[in-house]
Design an enzyme around this catalytic site. Structure first.
Site: not given
Ligand SMILES: [Zn+2]
Length: 375
Positions: A166-168
């Protein structure tokens, strides 16, 4: 309830990144290119050229970002349970005597109200990731079998094929479908930072010399340069790591699984030995599980992530995943390009372990038997 399940919590980092990108773009074009290079140094064509380069790179980043979110990481189509045992429908339980008369299809489906047979199980694939008993991994939220390398995303609420992370910072999940766009975004972001740092640095001594008053340099120019230096330190190693993971066919999730507390975690694989029609369940350490998909050829591995055509690797557009129109419910047809191919070295390893009786259990799956009798 975890905070990252709320959209407003996940939104702040992308908003900050977008605001900083817009600020850097304005500061570079107005404060550096226009005020200093164009007006102060009177290098008009250089100023316009640098400005155009910056605007093109910024536009490219925004176009890629929009696509990463719009294309999405991909959604694993629903996979029916595997036919490991004969199905026992309501009819079978009541009249055992009729069993012999009924045709095979009754064992693989249930009768619906209108009398047609609805398929409820499918033939198991040759190799699947399983639990210690040989049962495939099941997602109770999606009510589907998890295909190899699929992971359920709590943030998006569905199962993602080849889940990476999950790319913050960009605010979405990176998976099989948008992975190439994500790598391109990271690389172009890196190019953007280097571009700003290099051009600013080359004019900085001249700007300082040209003024007697304090501040000698507009603070926006210095802040922008500092931001780009920080971003380079983050994005540079990130891009390099992803390029390395691709060449050895690993996802961030698979790497993380061996780095942290889950080092002692076990994985299991269920494999159909074509020689005798028996299924074998093998136990692996998480570290070994990283190598399931590694084809031991960097180019082949890269193609699995970046797409089969090399000329599209740098094209900041689209995805290599075809649209899914499954005609049947069978495993391969449902997954199509989401299907993960095990490496030859893994299959060889499994054969060797069978010869050495190095497996946890063996069984005969009903679905494999019916497949044999048909062929
Ligand atoms: Zn799921």
């Amino acid at each position: 309830m975890r905070l990252d399940q709320y959209w407003w919590f996940r939104a702040w980092a992308p908003v900050v990144v977008f605001a900083l990108l817009s600020y850097a773009s304005w500061s570079y074009c107005y404060e550096l290119c226009y005020n200093e290079i164009y007006l102060n140094f009177s290098q008009k064509s250089v100023a316009v050229g640098l400005m155009c380069g910056e605007v093109v790179l910024t536009a490219l980043l925004i176009v890629l970002w929009v696509q990463i979110v719009a294309v999405g990481p991909g959604k694993q189509p629903k996979i029916l349970p595997f036919r490991l045992f004969p199905d026992i429908g309501p009819n079978d339980a009541e009249d055992d005597d009729n069993d012999d008369d009924e045709d095979d299809s009754n064992m693989t489906g249930k009768k619906t109200d209108i009398g047609t047979i609805q398929q409820t199980t499918i033939r198991p694939p040759t190799l699947y990731q399983c639990d210690p008993q040989g049962y495939p991994l099941w997602c109770s939220t999606c009510q589907s079998i998890k295909a190899n390398r699929t992971h359920h995303s709590a943030a998006l609420g569905y199962c993602i094929p080849r889940f990476d992370h999950y790319c913050f910072w960009i605010g979405t999940v990176v998976g099989r479908k948008n992975y190439r766009l994500f790598v391109q975004f990271a690389l172009y972001f890196w190019v953007f930072c280097i571009y700003v740092i290099a051009s600013t640095a080359s004019y900085l001594p001249g700007i300082i010399r040209s003024r007697d008053r304090i501040p000698r340099v507009n603070p926006n120019i210095l802040i922008t340069m500092a931001l780009c230096c920080m971003a380079t330190l983050m994005v540079g190693p990130l891009s390099s790591a992803h390029i390395y993971y691709m060449t050895v066919n690993k996802t961030s999730l698979e790497v993380i699984a061996t780095n942290r507390r889950s080092k002692a975690k076990k994985n299991w694989i269920c494999y159909l030995n074509p020689a005798n029609g028996l299924r074998y369940v093998f136990e692996f350490r998480a570290l070994d599980a990283q190598d399931y998909w590694n084809k031991h050829n960097a180019f082949s591995n890269l193609k699995e992530f970046m797409g089969p055509n090399v000329y599209t690797w740098f094209l900041p557009m689209g995805t290599s995943i075809r649209k899914h129109h499954p005609h049947t419910l069978e495993y391969d047809d449902v997954l199509l390009s989401y299907k993960e191919e095990p490496s030859d070295s893994l299959l060889q390893l499994l054969q060797d372990r069978i010869s050495n009786a190095d497996f946890s259990l063996t069984f005969r799956a009903f679905g494999d038997k019916t497949a044999e009798s048909v062929s």
